[in-house]
Design an enzyme around this catalytic site. Structure first.
Site, PDB file in Angstrom:
ATOM      1  CB  CYS A 215      25.233  -8.326  27.750  1.00  0.00           C
ATOM      2  SG  CYS A 215      23.915  -7.389  28.581  1.00  0.00           S
TER       3      CYS A 215
ATOM      4  CG  HIS B 200      27.372  -9.706  31.700  1.00  0.00           C
ATOM      5  ND1 HIS B 200      28.269  -8.977  30.956  1.00  0.00           N
ATOM      6  CD2 HIS B 200      26.192  -9.038  31.634  1.00  0.00           C
ATOM      7  CE1 HIS B 200      27.664  -7.904  30.469  1.00  0.00           C
ATOM      8  NE2 HIS B 200      26.401  -7.919  30.866  1.00  0.00           N
TER       9      HIS B 200
ATOM     10  CD  GLU C 102      31.345 -10.653  31.126  1.00  0.00           C
ATOM     11  OE1 GLU C 102      30.842  -9.545  31.395  1.00  0.00           O
ATOM     12  OE2 GLU C 102      30.711 -11.555  30.534  1.00  0.00           O
TER      13      GLU C 102
END
Length: 249
Positions: A122, A226, A228
């Site tokens: 990001c 994202h 994660e």
């Protein structure tokens, strides 16, 4: 097999509300913090996560960078438009100059070495591009005419839109040569165009750049979504696995 050490950047906040609201601090304190998803994803992929604090001297940071095997640039606040020769407008969000200066310097230092893997998520991808001489849209809707991309009406791990991958790119290979995947989306800024030495390799359905790669053999990669946060998606964990493999070499 030896596990690689991964330096992970963190948020920096001068507003002492974080400490006061949580009753963990006192007025006047500054804070450094990071979502657990980043460290958990690195650890799950076989790396040893080490959080890189914001320091007053970059020489201190360089000592840490020389000791890690790879660097992960994380998400967070907007990048200061002055860093890419623009004037901040009303669409730009909060800016943290201390973090911008350090992380752009980190990206330049790691890319200057030429062989240490660098992964940006990001804001992290945006930092890499600014460090390489690229520019950003301060707001993809107002400045770029794209669709709404800050899709926080969805849960963190929920895919919100499709992303197309360029054939035979590093990203496509990481995802098993797939040409289209689905990702979450929590950003309002984006890369305007690829900096010299980079190429865009992933796009949203409305044309926003969602993935960038440095040309050549070095692992320098950024994604706008994202991964994660998509902890229950083995496909997204492949990004971290590929990063950790590169850090082992």
């Amino acid at each position: 097999m030896k596990k690689p050490f991964i330096g992970i950047t963190c948020n920096y906040e001068t507003d002492d509300a974080i400490g006061r609201v949580t009753h963990m601090g006192l007025p006047g304190q500054r804070w450094m913090f990071l979502a657990e998803h980043y460290t958990a994803s690195v650890e799950k992929a076989g790396g040893i996560p080490l959080i890189l604090p914001v320091c007053t001297e970059f020489e201190t940071v360089k000592e840490m960078l020389d000791r890690v095997d790879g660097v992960l640039l994380t998400g967070g606040n907007d990048v200061d438009p002055q860093m890419y020769g623009a004037r901040a407008d009303a669409a730009c969000g909060s800016i943290v100059p201390e973090r911008d200066r350090q992380e752009i310097a980190i990206a330049k230092y790691i890319m200057g070495q030429g062989d240490k893997p660098l992964f940006g998520i990001c804001r992290g991808m945006q930092v890499i591009q600014v460090a390489a001489g690229g520019a950003l849209y301060q707001d993809v809707e107002k400045e770029g005419g794209f669709k709404h991309h800050y899709m926080d009406m969805y849960p963190l791990n929920c895919p919100a839109h499709p992303v197309c991958l360029r054939e035979n790119s590093r990203l496509a290979k990481i995802f098993g040569m797939q040409r289209k995947i689905r990702v979450n989306s929590f950003h309002h800024q984006a890369v305007r165009q690829a900096a010299e030495g980079f190429e865009a390799t992933a796009w949203s359905d409305d044309g926003v750049i969602e993935g960038m790669e440095k040309t050549g053999q070095a692992f320098v990669l950024g994604v706008q979504w994202h991964p994660e946060m998509m902890w229950d998606c083995g496909q997204q964990q492949e990004l971290f696995s590929a990063f950790i493999r590169a850090c082992r070499q």
